[in-house]
Design a protein around this motif. Structure first.
Motif, PDB file in Angstrom:
ATOM      1  N   TRP A 184       5.441   6.888  -1.173  1.00 32.19           N
ATOM      2  CA  TRP A 184       5.427   6.532   0.553  1.00 32.19           C
ATOM      3  C   TRP A 184       5.040   5.242   0.687  1.00 32.19           C
ATOM      4  O   TRP A 184       3.674   5.007   0.522  1.00 32.19           O
ATOM      5  CB  TRP A 184       5.103   7.556   1.502  1.00 32.19           C
ATOM      6  CG  TRP A 184       5.733   8.745   1.411  1.00 32.19           C
ATOM      7  CD1 TRP A 184       6.680   9.295   1.974  1.00 32.19           C
ATOM      8  CD2 TRP A 184       5.414  10.015   0.292  1.00 32.19           C
ATOM      9  NE1 TRP A 184       6.932  10.694   1.532  1.00 32.19           N
ATOM     10  CE2 TRP A 184       5.958  10.953   0.602  1.00 32.19           C
ATOM     11  CE3 TRP A 184       4.082   9.989  -0.622  1.00 32.19           C
ATOM     12  CZ2 TRP A 184       5.811  12.448  -0.085  1.00 32.19           C
ATOM     13  CZ3 TRP A 184       3.895  11.400  -1.294  1.00 32.19           C
ATOM     14  CH2 TRP A 184       4.791  12.356  -1.040  1.00 32.19           C
ATOM     15  N   LEU A 185       5.720   4.404   1.430  1.00 28.14           N
ATOM     16  CA  LEU A 185       5.045   2.915   1.682  1.00 28.14           C
ATOM     17  C   LEU A 185       4.430   3.067   2.974  1.00 28.14           C
ATOM     18  O   LEU A 185       4.835   3.652   3.832  1.00 28.14           O
ATOM     19  CB  LEU A 185       6.414   2.058   1.814  1.00 28.14           C
ATOM     20  CG  LEU A 185       5.986   0.458   1.945  1.00 28.14           C
ATOM     21  CD1 LEU A 185       5.228  -0.036   0.727  1.00 28.14           C
ATOM     22  CD2 LEU A 185       7.238  -0.087   2.157  1.00 28.14           C
ATOM     23  N   VAL A 186       3.296   2.411   2.982  1.00 27.75           N
ATOM     24  CA  VAL A 186       2.721   2.571   4.162  1.00 27.75           C
ATOM     25  C   VAL A 186       2.580   1.150   4.930  1.00 27.75           C
ATOM     26  O   VAL A 186       2.311  -0.016   4.016  1.00 27.75           O
ATOM     27  CB  VAL A 186       0.899   2.797   3.922  1.00 27.75           C
ATOM     28  CG1 VAL A 186       0.185   2.764   5.318  1.00 27.75           C
ATOM     29  CG2 VAL A 186       0.780   3.974   3.357  1.00 27.75           C
ATOM     30  N   GLY A 187       3.229   1.084   6.123  1.00 25.18           N
ATOM     31  CA  GLY A 187       3.235  -0.128   6.989  1.00 25.18           C
ATOM     32  C   GLY A 187       2.002  -0.618   7.526  1.00 25.18           C
ATOM     33  O   GLY A 187       1.016   0.059   7.591  1.00 25.18           O
ATOM     34  N   VAL A 193      -1.688   6.640  10.215  1.00 24.89           N
ATOM     35  CA  VAL A 193      -1.020   7.519  10.984  1.00 24.89           C
ATOM     36  C   VAL A 193       0.302   7.863  10.064  1.00 24.89           C
ATOM     37  O   VAL A 193       0.856   6.957   9.792  1.00 24.89           O
ATOM     38  CB  VAL A 193      -0.513   6.768  12.324  1.00 24.89           C
ATOM     39  CG1 VAL A 193       0.488   7.839  13.135  1.00 24.89           C
ATOM     40  CG2 VAL A 193      -1.674   6.385  13.011  1.00 24.89           C
ATOM     41  N   GLU A 194       0.515   9.275  10.228  1.00 27.75           N
ATOM     42  CA  GLU A 194       1.657   9.679   9.242  1.00 27.75           C
ATOM     43  C   GLU A 194       2.546  10.576  10.147  1.00 27.75           C
ATOM     44  O   GLU A 194       1.915  11.162  11.103  1.00 27.75           O
ATOM     45  CB  GLU A 194       1.179  10.447   8.123  1.00 27.75           C
ATOM     46  CG  GLU A 194       0.496   9.545   6.989  1.00 27.75           C
ATOM     47  CD  GLU A 194       0.288  10.541   5.960  1.00 27.75           C
ATOM     48  OE1 GLU A 194       1.334  10.879   5.105  1.00 27.75           O
ATOM     49  OE2 GLU A 194      -0.959  10.934   5.403  1.00 27.75           O
ATOM     50  N   GLU A 195       3.912  10.163  10.088  1.00 26.02           N
ATOM     51  CA  GLU A 195       4.774  10.976  10.781  1.00 26.02           C
ATOM     52  C   GLU A 195       5.901  11.293   9.818  1.00 26.02           C
ATOM     53  O   GLU A 195       6.868  10.718   9.568  1.00 26.02           O
ATOM     54  CB  GLU A 195       5.328  10.523  12.061  1.00 26.02           C
ATOM     55  CG  GLU A 195       4.442  10.105  13.133  1.00 26.02           C
ATOM     56  CD  GLU A 195       5.054   9.322  14.282  1.00 26.02           C
ATOM     57  OE1 GLU A 195       6.367   8.926  14.004  1.00 26.02           O
ATOM     58  OE2 GLU A 195       4.384   9.017  15.279  1.00 26.02           O
ATOM     59  N   GLY A 196       5.676  12.512   9.155  1.00 30.42           N
ATOM     60  CA  GLY A 196       6.704  12.988   8.253  1.00 30.42           C
ATOM     61  C   GLY A 196       6.539  12.240   6.850  1.00 30.42           C
ATOM     62  O   GLY A 196       5.329  11.955   6.637  1.00 30.42           O
ATOM     63  N   ARG A 197       7.613  11.399   6.335  1.00 33.89           N
ATOM     64  CA  ARG A 197       7.153  10.601   5.273  1.00 33.89           C
ATOM     65  C   ARG A 197       7.102   9.156   5.709  1.00 33.89           C
ATOM     66  O   ARG A 197       7.163   8.134   4.765  1.00 33.89           O
ATOM     67  CB  ARG A 197       8.558  10.521   4.397  1.00 33.89           C
ATOM     68  CG  ARG A 197       8.651  12.039   3.656  1.00 33.89           C
ATOM     69  CD  ARG A 197       9.943  11.962   2.781  1.00 33.89           C
ATOM     70  NE  ARG A 197      10.004  11.279   1.778  1.00 33.89           N
ATOM     71  CZ  ARG A 197       9.446  11.348   0.670  1.00 33.89           C
ATOM     72  NH1 ARG A 197       9.333  12.664   0.527  1.00 33.89           N
ATOM     73  NH2 ARG A 197       9.477  10.503  -0.433  1.00 33.89           N
ATOM     74  N   ALA A 210       4.355   6.144   7.279  1.00 33.89           N
ATOM     75  CA  ALA A 210       2.932   5.987   7.248  1.00 33.89           C
ATOM     76  C   ALA A 210       2.736   4.625   7.976  1.00 33.89           C
ATOM     77  O   ALA A 210       3.517   3.700   7.291  1.00 33.89           O
ATOM     78  CB  ALA A 210       2.456   6.407   6.130  1.00 33.89           C
ATOM     79  N   LEU A 211       1.841   4.626   8.483  1.00 30.50           N
ATOM     80  CA  LEU A 211       1.497   3.183   9.218  1.00 30.50           C
ATOM     81  C   LEU A 211      -0.155   3.041   9.317  1.00 30.50           C
ATOM     82  O   LEU A 211      -0.930   3.845   9.825  1.00 30.50           O
ATOM     83  CB  LEU A 211       2.018   3.032  10.509  1.00 30.50           C
ATOM     84  CG  LEU A 211       1.980   1.729  11.189  1.00 30.50           C
ATOM     85  CD1 LEU A 211       2.515   0.560  10.499  1.00 30.50           C
ATOM     86  CD2 LEU A 211       2.460   1.921  12.887  1.00 30.50           C
ATOM     87  N   LEU A 212      -0.627   2.004   9.023  1.00 25.43           N
ATOM     88  CA  LEU A 212      -1.876   1.482   9.498  1.00 25.43           C
ATOM     89  C   LEU A 212      -1.979   0.843  10.941  1.00 25.43           C
ATOM     90  O   LEU A 212      -1.216  -0.164  11.303  1.00 25.43           O
ATOM     91  CB  LEU A 212      -2.627   0.484   8.540  1.00 25.43           C
ATOM     92  CG  LEU A 212      -3.072   0.897   7.234  1.00 25.43           C
ATOM     93  CD1 LEU A 212      -3.766  -0.126   6.527  1.00 25.43           C
ATOM     94  CD2 LEU A 212      -4.100   2.382   7.320  1.00 25.43           C
ATOM     95  N   LEU A 215       0.784  -1.168   0.004  1.00 27.06           N
ATOM     96  CA  LEU A 215       0.086  -0.041   0.065  1.00 27.06           C
ATOM     97  C   LEU A 215       1.067   1.119   0.004  1.00 27.06           C
ATOM     98  O   LEU A 215       2.000   1.377   0.829  1.00 27.06           O
ATOM     99  CB  LEU A 215      -1.115   0.052   1.125  1.00 27.06           C
ATOM    100  CG  LEU A 215      -2.012   1.361   1.559  1.00 27.06           C
ATOM    101  CD1 LEU A 215      -2.975   1.361   0.283  1.00 27.06           C
ATOM    102  CD2 LEU A 215      -2.469   1.304   2.695  1.00 27.06           C
ATOM    103  N   LEU A 216       0.528   2.014  -0.818  1.00 33.60           N
ATOM    104  CA  LEU A 216       1.536   3.336  -0.997  1.00 33.60           C
ATOM    105  C   LEU A 216       0.653   4.530  -1.100  1.00 33.60           C
ATOM    106  O   LEU A 216      -0.385   4.669  -1.451  1.00 33.60           O
ATOM    107  CB  LEU A 216       2.357   3.333  -2.429  1.00 33.60           C
ATOM    108  CG  LEU A 216       3.140   2.070  -2.674  1.00 33.60           C
ATOM    109  CD1 LEU A 216       2.878   1.370  -3.889  1.00 33.60           C
ATOM    110  CD2 LEU A 216       4.639   2.541  -2.768  1.00 33.60           C
ATOM    111  N   ILE A 217       1.309   5.471  -0.431  1.00 37.54           N
ATOM    112  CA  ILE A 217       0.955   7.100  -0.805  1.00 37.54           C
ATOM    113  C   ILE A 217       1.453   7.591  -1.738  1.00 37.54           C
ATOM    114  O   ILE A 217       2.815   7.538  -1.852  1.00 37.54           O
ATOM    115  CB  ILE A 217       0.984   7.598   0.598  1.00 37.54           C
ATOM    116  CG1 ILE A 217       0.020   7.296   1.933  1.00 37.54           C
ATOM    117  CG2 ILE A 217       0.676   9.255   0.464  1.00 37.54           C
ATOM    118  CD1 ILE A 217       0.432   7.886   3.064  1.00 37.54           C
TER     119      ILE A 217
END
Length: 379
Positions: A67-70, A121-125, A127-129, A57-59
């Motif tokens: 940006w990769l989403v974890g 949830v995003e912190e700078g670059r 991102a995480l589910l 999953l990417l932003i």
């Protein structure tokens, strides 16, 4: 056929396709590429969430930065299975909830579709589910890698609708104790609304009172429903792949049975006939049926003003059709209005915040897995 004749014919086809694309009513801008992209959804700030079948999953920015989403669930990748649809909760601006559909492995080589949700949830670059929870599982899990369906859409009342394919098993589409081959309606947390056809079975257009009925079912008799969209009047339309012929666009009605595999306007892949819808009027007939097939992969209803003449029309992504099929509605009727040759298998069409169209190619054959932006004007 001689090599020389083949070369002439192939050259003619390439020239024909190029000529057809020159007459498209939009400009095409290539943004970036993906590894087997499947779906996308726009975030409120104009960035996109994009899924890749292998489980990423990417932003993605509108300029193509990624940006990769974890925190994404493990997926059972293979055949038509993997990470599928992505949808935002209607209150995403406040709750940050993201919904994902995917193929999930079971015990003993079986698998099925599932839907999970988590908080982005995003912190700078980074991102995480977070707090990921599975809210729906296709029942039962079966062997095979096809026909998961698993498109997701929310209605104006925040109900979550899920399309569930027949998993290439035919009979489950008519089995009320299975969620396969159905359109399902849930609350946003996966619980069952108390006005679904079975739960409140004393209402008009309801299923027979039977403890074995799967209570999430809204309609049945579907094959591989890969696109769902509400029109401007609130009616739900579903587009699905038929067998050998007979792709369908259906207007979804409460407790309706769309007939598969008892009827279809196509036939089995081995050539065995299937009775047409006209032979069994008790089953709901499609608003449009396509033979030759278009292999629909997605459906949206255009709501913007950038393509002003298209407002209220549906746009279907075509795999075999290698393009976009525009559909015009007239109440409960629908007709194909136009077909736009993209020269590649189209997996997903999405409307952007400004009304531009964003298109994902399917990464097969001539397709390259590109993200394209379409705006008005001649190519």
């Amino acid at each position: 056929m001689s090599r020389q004749l083949f070369t002439v014919i192939f050259g003619f086809l390439i020239a024909f396709m190029a000529s057809a694309q020159e007459n498209l009513p939009f400009k095409i801008e290539q943004i970036t590429r993906f590894d087997e992209p499947w779906s996308m959804a726009f975030l409120p700030d104009g960035r996109m969430l994009v899924t890749e079948k292998k489980g990423r999953l990417l932003i993605v920015s509108q300029q193509g930065e990624k940006w990769l989403v974890g925190g994404v669930p493990d997926v059972d990748y293979g055949g038509q299975g993997g990470l599928g649809d992505v949808a935002l909760h209607p209150d995403f601006a406040s709750n940050k909830l993201v919904y994902l559909s995917y193929a999930e492995a079971g015990v003993g080589g079986v698998r099925g579709a599932a839907v999970a949700r988590g908080t982005l949830v995003e912190e700078g670059r980074r991102a995480l589910l977070k707090n990921l929870e599975v809210i729906w599982r296709q029942y039962p899990k079966v062997v095979g890698y096809g026909h998961y369906g698993h498109r997701l859409v929310f209605d104006d009342n925040k109900h979550l609708w899920i399309s569930s394919g027949d998993r290439q098993k035919f009979t489950p589409s008519q089995d009320m104790q299975s969620s396969m081959g159905k359109i399902l309606r849930l609350y946003d947390d996966g619980s069952v609304p108390n006005d679904n056809p079975f739960v409140n079975y004393r209402q008009e257009n309801a299923f027979v009172d039977d403890e074995g009925v799967y209570p999430q079912i809204w309609s049945l008799g579907h094959r591989n429903p890969l696109g769902m969209a509400f029109d401007l009047t609130g009616k739900l339309w579903v587009i699905e792949m038929g067998p050998a012929g007979g792709d369908e666009l259906n207007l979804i009605k409460r407790a309706a049975n769309y007939g598969y595999p008892v009827v279809s306007n196509g036939k089995h892949y081995d050539g065995r006939p299937i009775p047409d819808h006209s032979t069994r009027p008790e089953f709901a007939a499609p608003a449009i049926s396509w033979t030759p097939v278009i292999s629909p992969a997605d459906l949206i209803v255009y709501r913007g003003n950038l393509f002003a003449d298209w407002r209220g029309d549906a746009l279907a992504a075509g795999l075999t059709a290698q393009g976009i099929v525009r559909i015009r509605f007239d109440g409960e009727k629908a007709t194909e209005a136009a077909r736009y040759n993209m020269g590649s298998r189209i997996r997903k069409v999405t409307e952007g915040p400004d009304g531009a169209l964003w298109v994902l190619e399917d990464e097969r054959a001539q397709s390259e897995g590109r993200l394209l932006k379409l705006t008005p004007g001649n190519r």
